[in-house]
Design a protein around this motif. Structure first.
Motif, PDB file in Angstrom:
ATOM      1  N   TYR A 184       0.813  -1.242   0.016  1.00  0.00           N
ATOM      2  CA  TYR A 184      -0.057   0.083  -0.011  1.00  0.00           C
ATOM      3  C   TYR A 184       0.864   1.102   0.012  1.00  0.00           C
ATOM      4  O   TYR A 184       0.600   2.187  -0.741  1.00  0.00           O
ATOM      5  N   ALA A 185       1.771   1.410   0.996  1.00  0.00           N
ATOM      6  CA  ALA A 185       2.707   2.456   0.883  1.00  0.00           C
ATOM      7  C   ALA A 185       3.410   2.937  -0.458  1.00  0.00           C
ATOM      8  O   ALA A 185       3.519   4.015  -0.901  1.00  0.00           O
ATOM      9  N   ARG A 186       3.757   1.831  -1.195  1.00  0.00           N
ATOM     10  CA  ARG A 186       4.375   2.017  -2.527  1.00  0.00           C
ATOM     11  C   ARG A 186       3.297   2.612  -3.662  1.00  0.00           C
ATOM     12  O   ARG A 186       3.548   3.532  -4.305  1.00  0.00           O
ATOM     13  N   PHE A 187       2.225   1.809  -3.495  1.00  0.00           N
ATOM     14  CA  PHE A 187       0.846   2.472  -4.395  1.00  0.00           C
ATOM     15  C   PHE A 187       0.549   3.812  -3.975  1.00  0.00           C
ATOM     16  O   PHE A 187       0.415   4.973  -4.786  1.00  0.00           O
ATOM     17  N   ARG A 188       0.334   4.251  -2.622  1.00  0.00           N
ATOM     18  CA  ARG A 188      -0.018   5.518  -2.211  1.00  0.00           C
ATOM     19  C   ARG A 188       1.056   6.510  -2.668  1.00  0.00           C
ATOM     20  O   ARG A 188       0.868   7.646  -3.077  1.00  0.00           O
ATOM     21  N   ASP A 189       2.357   6.311  -2.458  1.00  0.00           N
ATOM     22  CA  ASP A 189       3.438   7.087  -2.954  1.00  0.00           C
ATOM     23  C   ASP A 189       3.130   7.053  -4.643  1.00  0.00           C
ATOM     24  O   ASP A 189       3.722   8.357  -5.234  1.00  0.00           O
TER      25      ASP A 189
ATOM     26  N   ALA B 197      -8.967   5.895  -8.288  1.00  0.00           N
ATOM     27  CA  ALA B 197      -7.940   5.303  -7.313  1.00  0.00           C
ATOM     28  C   ALA B 197      -7.400   6.833  -6.569  1.00  0.00           C
ATOM     29  O   ALA B 197      -6.814   6.603  -5.341  1.00  0.00           O
ATOM     30  N   VAL B 198      -6.923   7.396  -7.442  1.00  0.00           N
ATOM     31  CA  VAL B 198      -6.340   8.955  -6.836  1.00  0.00           C
ATOM     32  C   VAL B 198      -7.037   9.538  -5.854  1.00  0.00           C
ATOM     33  O   VAL B 198      -6.728   9.772  -4.698  1.00  0.00           O
ATOM     34  N   LEU B 199      -8.522   9.415  -6.269  1.00  0.00           N
ATOM     35  CA  LEU B 199      -9.356  10.378  -5.240  1.00  0.00           C
ATOM     36  C   LEU B 199      -9.413   9.291  -3.776  1.00  0.00           C
ATOM     37  O   LEU B 199      -9.492   9.811  -3.016  1.00  0.00           O
ATOM     38  N   GLY B 200      -9.595   7.873  -4.201  1.00  0.00           N
ATOM     39  CA  GLY B 200      -9.890   6.827  -3.082  1.00  0.00           C
ATOM     40  C   GLY B 200      -8.890   7.236  -2.224  1.00  0.00           C
ATOM     41  O   GLY B 200      -8.661   7.249  -0.813  1.00  0.00           O
ATOM     42  N   VAL B 201      -7.516   6.977  -2.679  1.00  0.00           N
ATOM     43  CA  VAL B 201      -6.341   7.232  -1.719  1.00  0.00           C
ATOM     44  C   VAL B 201      -6.092   8.152  -1.022  1.00  0.00           C
ATOM     45  O   VAL B 201      -5.851   8.212   0.260  1.00  0.00           O
ATOM     46  N   SER B 202      -6.359   9.219  -1.910  1.00  0.00           N
ATOM     47  CA  SER B 202      -6.227  10.917  -0.984  1.00  0.00           C
ATOM     48  C   SER B 202      -7.312  10.799  -0.121  1.00  0.00           C
ATOM     49  O   SER B 202      -6.941  11.361   1.000  1.00  0.00           O
ATOM     50  N   MET B 203      -8.467  10.461  -0.334  1.00  0.00           N
ATOM     51  CA  MET B 203      -9.658  10.820   0.760  1.00  0.00           C
ATOM     52  C   MET B 203      -9.146   9.793   1.927  1.00  0.00           C
ATOM     53  O   MET B 203      -9.533  10.100   3.104  1.00  0.00           O
ATOM     54  N   TYR B 204      -8.874   8.545   1.578  1.00  0.00           N
ATOM     55  CA  TYR B 204      -8.130   7.542   2.771  1.00  0.00           C
ATOM     56  C   TYR B 204      -7.331   8.405   3.558  1.00  0.00           C
ATOM     57  O   TYR B 204      -7.181   8.104   5.021  1.00  0.00           O
ATOM     58  N   GLU B 205      -6.263   8.771   2.884  1.00  0.00           N
ATOM     59  CA  GLU B 205      -5.188   9.361   3.682  1.00  0.00           C
ATOM     60  C   GLU B 205      -5.493  10.675   4.421  1.00  0.00           C
ATOM     61  O   GLU B 205      -5.298  10.695   5.762  1.00  0.00           O
ATOM     62  N   HIS B 206      -6.491  11.310   4.045  1.00  0.00           N
ATOM     63  CA  HIS B 206      -6.882  12.379   4.440  1.00  0.00           C
ATOM     64  C   HIS B 206      -7.513  11.972   5.856  1.00  0.00           C
ATOM     65  O   HIS B 206      -7.518  12.713   7.094  1.00  0.00           O
ATOM     66  N   ALA B 207      -8.577  11.203   5.922  1.00  0.00           N
ATOM     67  CA  ALA B 207      -9.191  10.736   6.896  1.00  0.00           C
ATOM     68  C   ALA B 207      -8.791   9.621   7.745  1.00  0.00           C
ATOM     69  O   ALA B 207      -8.993   9.628   8.786  1.00  0.00           O
ATOM     70  N   HIS B 208      -7.754   9.094   7.219  1.00  0.00           N
ATOM     71  CA  HIS B 208      -7.434   7.540   8.026  1.00  0.00           C
ATOM     72  C   HIS B 208      -5.860   7.643   8.250  1.00  0.00           C
ATOM     73  O   HIS B 208      -5.459   6.972   9.090  1.00  0.00           O
ATOM     74  N   GLY B 209      -5.168   8.374   7.320  1.00  0.00           N
ATOM     75  CA  GLY B 209      -3.785   8.198   7.165  1.00  0.00           C
ATOM     76  C   GLY B 209      -3.070   8.511   8.709  1.00  0.00           C
ATOM     77  O   GLY B 209      -2.335   7.623   9.195  1.00  0.00           O
ATOM     78  N   GLU B 210      -3.289   9.836   9.440  1.00  0.00           N
ATOM     79  CA  GLU B 210      -2.830   9.902  10.547  1.00  0.00           C
ATOM     80  C   GLU B 210      -3.152   8.834  11.863  1.00  0.00           C
ATOM     81  O   GLU B 210      -2.449   8.592  12.589  1.00  0.00           O
TER      82      GLU B 210
END
Length: 192
Positions: free
Chosen positions: A158-163, A175-188
């Motif tokens: 996942y980290a490589r895909f996110r990067d 995919a771009v939107l899903g990963v971005s929204m996930y990182e915004h909401a769940h990443g930290e």
């Protein structure tokens, strides 16, 4: 048609009809009256709601699909997704079905985390994003692809895909939107 008809920018729909229909969507023509009184027509893509799944394995890898996309003439790496069908009990059931059909994986849990109108200037589509956890290959489910799908399921770190998403190396908008929204909401929260 839903909307805020009291807004002074609102258009009045006078008539509506389908000009073209194909598997997956219709092209709809609305006859409308603009705020200044002008009458004209407006065409848009009319399609059912869709689910987009960000599926994680128990080890934290992400389950992706590599799919031929005729419109851009290449294989696309993205998230499993698909239209909601009439017999889906709810959106979560549709997410589970699409994950199983496109990847052969089953999820331990699914949770809706966002919804967007990705192209509301020319389409009425709504994409409902789901986080799927505990995804493992099903012993009973084979891929069940639509007649016009060429898909290869893969897993990735996942980290490589996110990067790759953030570096601009993934071009699939869902995919771009899903990963971005996930990182915004769940990443930290998930990093703790």
């Amino acid at each position: 048609m839903s909307g805020d008809s009291d807004d002074d920018l609102a258009w009045e729909t006078l008539d509506s009809d389908i000009d073209y229909s194909c598997p997956g969507f219709d092209v709809r023509r609305d006859d409308v009256r603009l705020p200044d009184g002008t009458e004209t027509d407006f065409h848009y893509v009319d399609e059912p709601p869709a689910v987009v799944i960000l599926p994680f394995t128990p080890d934290g890898d992400v389950v992706l699909v590599e799919e031929w996309r005729q419109a851009v003439g290449r294989v696309n790496r993205g998230l499993p997704a698909g239209g909601v069908e009439d017999d889906d009990a709810d959106l979560a059931a549709a997410a589970r079905r699409e994950l199983r059909e496109e990847t052969g994986y089953e999820a331990e849990s699914v949770e809706r985390f966002h919804a967007v109108e990705p192209a509301n200037g020319f389409a009425n589509s709504v994409h409902h994003y789901f986080l799927a956890r505990g995804c493992t290959p099903s012993e009973t489910a084979d891929l069940d692809l639509d007649f016009n799908e060429s898909i290869r399921p893969v897993t990735a770190d996942y980290a490589r895909f996110r990067d790759a998403v953030f570096a601009g190396n993934v071009r699939d908008g869902r995919a771009v939107l899903g990963v971005s929204m996930y990182e915004h909401a769940h990443g930290e929260r998930d990093a703790d």
